[in-house]
Design a protein around this motif. Structure first.
Motif, PDB file in Angstrom:
ATOM      1  N   ALA A 192       0.840  -1.203   0.000  1.00  0.00           N
ATOM      2  CA  ALA A 192       0.000   0.000   0.000  1.00  0.00           C
ATOM      3  C   ALA A 192       0.876   1.256   0.000  1.00  0.00           C
ATOM      4  CB  ALA A 192      -0.933  -0.007   1.210  1.00  0.00           C
ATOM      5  N   LEU A 193       1.931   1.211   0.815  1.00  0.00           N
ATOM      6  CA  LEU A 193       2.833   2.368   0.843  1.00  0.00           C
ATOM      7  C   LEU A 193       3.522   2.546  -0.505  1.00  0.00           C
ATOM      8  CD1 LEU A 193       4.574   2.198   4.345  1.00  0.00           C
ATOM      9  CD2 LEU A 193       3.049   3.986   3.470  1.00  0.00           C
ATOM     10  N   ALA A 194       3.913   1.424  -1.123  1.00  0.00           N
ATOM     11  CA  ALA A 194       4.556   1.503  -2.433  1.00  0.00           C
ATOM     12  C   ALA A 194       3.601   2.129  -3.435  1.00  0.00           C
ATOM     13  CB  ALA A 194       4.991   0.121  -2.890  1.00  0.00           C
ATOM     14  N   LEU A 195       2.337   1.744  -3.323  1.00  0.00           N
ATOM     15  CA  LEU A 195       1.355   2.294  -4.261  1.00  0.00           C
ATOM     16  C   LEU A 195       1.266   3.822  -4.124  1.00  0.00           C
ATOM     17  CD1 LEU A 195      -0.954   1.962  -6.337  1.00  0.00           C
ATOM     18  CD2 LEU A 195      -2.514   1.795  -4.393  1.00  0.00           C
TER      19      LEU A 195
ATOM     20  N   CYS B 209       2.395  10.777   2.925  1.00  0.00           N
ATOM     21  CA  CYS B 209       1.628  11.221   4.099  1.00  0.00           C
ATOM     22  C   CYS B 209       0.143  10.944   3.895  1.00  0.00           C
ATOM     23  CB  CYS B 209       1.837  12.714   4.359  1.00  0.00           C
ATOM     24  SG  CYS B 209       3.473  13.104   4.982  1.00  0.00           S
ATOM     25  N   SER B 210      -0.346  11.218   2.701  1.00  0.00           N
ATOM     26  CA  SER B 210      -1.758  10.951   2.405  1.00  0.00           C
ATOM     27  C   SER B 210      -2.038   9.467   2.570  1.00  0.00           C
ATOM     28  CB  SER B 210      -2.109  11.367   0.983  1.00  0.00           C
ATOM     29  OG  SER B 210      -1.829  12.721   0.791  1.00  0.00           O
ATOM     30  N   GLY B 211      -1.115   8.637   2.058  1.00  0.00           N
ATOM     31  CA  GLY B 211      -1.308   7.190   2.140  1.00  0.00           C
ATOM     32  C   GLY B 211      -1.400   6.728   3.584  1.00  0.00           C
ATOM     33  N   ILE B 212      -0.512   7.239   4.428  1.00  0.00           N
ATOM     34  CA  ILE B 212      -0.547   6.851   5.839  1.00  0.00           C
ATOM     35  C   ILE B 212      -1.861   7.312   6.464  1.00  0.00           C
ATOM     36  CG2 ILE B 212       0.538   7.221   8.086  1.00  0.00           C
ATOM     37  CD1 ILE B 212       3.222   7.495   6.563  1.00  0.00           C
ATOM     38  N   GLY B 213      -2.233   8.544   6.157  1.00  0.00           N
ATOM     39  CA  GLY B 213      -3.514   9.055   6.648  1.00  0.00           C
ATOM     40  C   GLY B 213      -4.663   8.171   6.185  1.00  0.00           C
ATOM     41  N   GLY B 214      -4.568   7.704   4.951  1.00  0.00           N
ATOM     42  CA  GLY B 214      -5.624   6.868   4.387  1.00  0.00           C
ATOM     43  C   GLY B 214      -5.726   5.525   5.096  1.00  0.00           C
ATOM     44  N   MET B 215      -4.587   4.891   5.329  1.00  0.00           N
ATOM     45  CA  MET B 215      -4.623   3.580   5.991  1.00  0.00           C
ATOM     46  C   MET B 215      -5.206   3.696   7.389  1.00  0.00           C
ATOM     47  SD  MET B 215      -1.266   1.460   4.857  1.00  0.00           S
ATOM     48  CE  MET B 215       0.020   2.652   4.916  1.00  0.00           C
ATOM     49  N   LEU B 216      -4.694   4.667   8.160  1.00  0.00           N
ATOM     50  CA  LEU B 216      -5.200   4.822   9.525  1.00  0.00           C
ATOM     51  C   LEU B 216      -6.660   5.256   9.509  1.00  0.00           C
ATOM     52  CD1 LEU B 216      -2.282   6.352  11.597  1.00  0.00           C
ATOM     53  CD2 LEU B 216      -2.733   4.011  10.894  1.00  0.00           C
TER      54      LEU B 216
END
Ligand SMILES: Nc1ncnc2c1ncn2[C@@H]1O[C@H](COP(=O)(O)OP(=O)(O)OP(=O)(O)O)[C@@H](O)[C@H]1O
Ligand SMILES: [Mg+2]
Lengths: 345, 501
Positions: A124-127, A246-253
């Motif tokens: 997911a982070l890679a994406l 940062c958006s991705g991390i925000g999205g997962m959480l």
């Protein structure tokens, strides 16, 4: 270089154009958001007895966390005088991706690819990093303005989200994400801690590292940065990737926090994140502001959103009020730039 | 004699401070109709500040301001405009995104009865006015696309033809080559003869003596001399400006000087081989050795700006190659060029400085990676900046002050300072002394010589013959993108140089 001897120095100059007036004017972009925050807090505390409680402070912190995580990266982008409109869409697709790679309950009708939790997170982070890199490529190599490039990316990310979930809803994410997104330690929600740490990290990078200085300099005068021998494209590319991650991390959480992953889940976060950065006083023209401003901006929005729920007004009127406050902040943002220019006079 | 006429403009006992810095102390200044009033003084003497007071930019000051004998209080630039005062600022203040014609008419476009802008008429009149100044530019092209010298001319044109009674020109010729200066002067004389009062600021003392009727000298915020131009001399003015014993500073290069023999025993640092770029450069080749200053001279538009940008990796040549220390180099960015040991000062200050950042950050920007790979070391940065500020006599000597608050000439010094903390292999200087006072110029000459003697190769590009002659050991002349002449180890003078160009 002898001619200095013939030049009597005037009385020791002060550090800056002195006097309290010019100082106030030049600090307008930091002061105005702070006053707004104090004013709003005082107003809601008086208007509603349920507002100024410890519980509610916790609510506000939790409510701004996802926005805060996304806004860290966006601050970098706006400091460079660019914009990223794909943050919410990238948050969404990253959240969906991490669910897509996690074993769902049998009733969830998604053709997913279950794998171990850490692999799901890494993929997911890679994406999101990849999508950020595409933004970076379009902006720096092809030369598409970030406004347009990230508008296209918003659509692309939404498209990927749609193909992954096909109108369904997924619920499961890896356990560590679930913990960080939805549980607490010693009464403090993990998501608040993560947001605080990311904001802190962003602040440290911007203030104490060479890269951070470069971000400010590129935002302050891109031409001059280039003539100083900085790799401007690399710096711009990096901030686009940082923003996407940062958006991705925000999205997962966020997915863990909401308890589900689905299409269009993050749509309101685009405007909220931009608003947080800009309301906080980071200049839309680049080069001025920072994470400190973003934190104040987050609280202004958080207090406003939360406070309006505590007072008894028409919920449609609330939308209008938020719009007006945002407009006021934009006016201040643009005027702060001019006042600063005039402060020296 | 114009002196018998009533002054157009009279300033009495003007004092102006910025916070704790007093820029002007009790200055009197008078302009009469039909007079060109030259104003000189070292960098930071307060010239621009006084002009900005006259033009309504600075509104807070003490003293009396009389126009036609009546006291006025301008509240804005607009008030000054309405009273017939127009100013060309030291910093270019054009609108780069508008067309040439719009810039010429900025603020008073010709309109028809309905208030609609008459584009055709505007383009025609703009072209006519520009032709008077000898400018051949398409009125409909975007101003920002033109070279900086041409932009400066167009800004001048706007002010000259605005119908103002008092015209202020703050270092208007800094980006112009001799033929343009010539045409500007004849236009100024025409305006003077029609009764306009003109204030002309320049660091070219010869130009001041040539064009002015009256000359005033500022020093450290005070007026210390006013005289008829015909009754003074270059030496006297320089002495008044910066003190005794410095009058030999400005050689005018009217007689021959002999260039030294090239240092053939030293290694070649940079070699350009057949560089071509669109219509700007045609097979330009040259080499610079360590410990040598190569001057590249040519009129505006001769291709030197493009050449300089190729050297610093900002532009890529269509054909031809660049070898740095014998190695073929294709710079993909200015960062590559900097890493290869090339330093660059462009001709336009705006393009190389961060006006909203303190001086020390401007000085340290290009060497941050040498201080520490990851972290900033502000104390080191400040120390390095302080050393440069001292060496270059930057005033005020305060590294915390925002760069934008320095006077024009002092900003220029900062642009040079930022490359001196870590001496490069090749230093490319475009117009290195533009806007500097005579003392500062000679300081820069000293610094460039010192760097050269340390074995650094230097390339100086300029449209000012004096700049090239004062610095270069060898000179090549560019004309329409081609090298037309090289002066090496032989006699050279201003006239020979102009002739070749
Ligand atoms: N807005 C400002 N705020 C603070 N200080 C200023 C400001 N403008 C000018 N100064 C200071 O006032 C002094 C006079 O500056 P001014 O620009 O008038 O010099 P100048 O004679 O035009 O010099 P130059 O030849 O370099 O253009 C300088 O010390 C400068 O740093
Ligand atoms: Mg000046």
């Amino acid at each position: 270089m002898a001619h200095g001897e013939t030049v009597p120095m005037p009385e020791a100059p002060p550090r800056r154009a002195g006097g309290i007036g010019p100082l106030l004017r030049s600090q307008m972009r930091n002061i105005a958001p702070f006053l707004t925050l104090i004013f709003l807090t005082a107003f809601f505390a008086l208007a509603s007895p349920s507002f100024a409680t410890l519980d509610n402070v916790g609510n506000i912190l939790t409510q701004v966390s996802v926005t805060g995580i996304i806004a860290v990266g966006l601050t970098f982008v706006i400091l460079c005088a660019e914009i990223d409109l794909s943050i919410a869409a990238i948050a969404n697709v990253t959240g969906i991706a991490v669910a897509f790679f996690t074993m769902q309950d049998s009733y969830v009708n998604i053709a997913n690819l279950p794998m171990p939790g850490f692999a799901a997170i890494l993929l997911a982070l890679a994406l999101c990093a990849l999508l950020g890199a595409v933004n970076a490529f379009g902006l720096t190599v092809i030369g598409i303005p970030s406004f347009i490039m990230t508008l296209a990316m918003m659509q692309i990310a939404a498209g990927i989200s749609a193909m992954l979930v096909r109108g369904q809803i997924a619920y499961k994410v890896p356990p560590i994400i679930t913990t960080l997104g939805s549980s607490s330690i010693a009464g403090i929600p993990w998501i608040v801690i993560v947001a605080a740490l990311m904001l802190l990290l962003g602040h440290l990078v911007l203030t104490y590292t060479r890269f951070g200085r470069y971000v400010y300099m590129v935002g302050g005068n891109r031409e001059a940065a280039e003539y100083s021998g900085l790799n401007v494209k690399l710096i711009l590319g990096s901030v686009m990737v940082i923003s996407a991650v940062c958006s991705g991390i925000g999205g997962m959480l966020g997915v863990a926090h909401f308890g589900s992953a689905q299409q269009n889940e993050f749509d309101t976060y685009l405007l909220d994140s931009i608003a947080a950065v800009v309301v906080g006083g980071t200049s839309l023209f680049g080069g001025r502001g920072g994470i400190g401003n973003t934190i104040v901006g987050l609280f202004v929005l958080g207090v406003l959103n939360n406070g309006l729920d505590h007072v008894n007004i028409d919920s449609f009127l609330k939308i209008l009020i938020r719009g007006l406050i945002l407009l006021a902040a934009l006016v201040i943002n643009v005027y702060a730039q001019r006042l600063r220019a005039k402060a020296a006079d | 004699m114009s002196d018998s006429r009533r002054p157009l403009l009279e300033l009495q006992d003007i004092t102006k401070s910025f916070g704790g810095v007093t820029a002007l102390r009790g200055v009197d200044f008078t302009v009469r109709p039909g007079e060109i009033h030259g104003l000189v003084g070292e960098n930071g003497a307060g010239k621009s500040t006084l002009m900005k007071i006259i033009a309504g930019v600075h509104t807070g000051f003490s003293g009396r301001f009389l126009l036609d004998g009546r006291e006025v209080h301008f509240r804005s630039v607009r008030d000054a405009r309405a009273a017939g005062i127009a100013m060309v600022h030291q910093e270019l203040s054009v609108a780069p995104d508008l067309t040439v014609a719009e810039n010429v008419f900025l603020g008073n476009q010709p309109t028809n009865a309905l208030g609609v802008v008459q584009w055709r008429r505007m383009a025609r009149e703009a072209a006519e006015q520009l032709k008077n100044l000898g400018i051949d530019a398409d009125p409909m092209s975007r101003l920002g696309d033109l070279p900086i010298g041409l932009q400066q001319l167009i800004e001048i044109a706007r002010v000259l033809f605005s119908g103002a009674r008092i015209i202020i020109l703050d270092e208007p010729t800094s980006a112009l080559s001799p033929p343009e200066v010539e045409r500007l002067f004849s236009t100024l004389r025409k305006l003077r003869d029609q009764g306009t009062g003109i204030i002309f600021i320049s660091h070219f003392i010869e130009d001041i003596l040539l064009i002015s009727d009256e000359v005033t000298v500022f020093r450290n915020g005070r007026k210390i001399m006013e005289t008829r131009a015909a009754e003074t001399s270059k030496a006297a003015l320089i002495e008044a400006m910066i003190g005794k014993g410095r009058d030999a500073l400005e050689d005018s290069y009217t007689h021959d000087i002999t260039l030294p023999a090239p240092p053939l025993d030293k290694p070649v640092v940079v070699e350009a081989d057949g560089l071509s770029l669109a219509r700007n450069l045609k097979r330009v080749s040259f080499a610079v050795r360590a410990g040598e200053v190569l001057g590249i001279y040519g009129f505006m538009g001769c291709g030197q700006l493009e050449l300089a940008r190729i050297l610093f990796g900002k532009l890529a040549p269509d054909t031809g190659e660049l070898r740095v220390a014998g190695e073929r180099n294709r710079f993909k960015s200015t960062a590559d060029a900097r890493r290869a040991g090339i330093a660059f000062v462009p001709e336009s200050r705006r393009d190389m400085l961060f006006l909203q950042e303190p001086v020390y950050k401007n000085v340290s920007i290009s060497i941050l990676d040498r201080i520490n790979a990851v972290l900033l070391k502000p104390a080191r940065e400040r120390a390095l900046a302080k050393r440069q500020v001292e060496q270059l006599q930057i005033r005020p000597a305060d590294v915390e002050i925002d760069l934008g608050l320095l006077s024009g000439g002092n900003q220029q010094k900062v642009a040079l300072a930022k490359w001196l903390s870590h001496p490069p292999r090749l230093l490319v200087l475009c117009e290195p002394t533009r806007g500097m006072d005579v003392g500062a110029k000679s300081d820069v000459i000293g610094i460039v010589r010192k760097l050269r003697d340390q074995g650094i190769a230097v390339i100086v590009l300029s449209t000012e013959p004096e700049t090239v002659l004062s610095l270069a050991d060898r000179v090549i002349v560019l004309k329409r993108g081609e090298v037309v002449r090289e002066f090496a180890g032989e006699a050279i003078s201003k006239d020979r140089l102009l002739e070749a160009a």
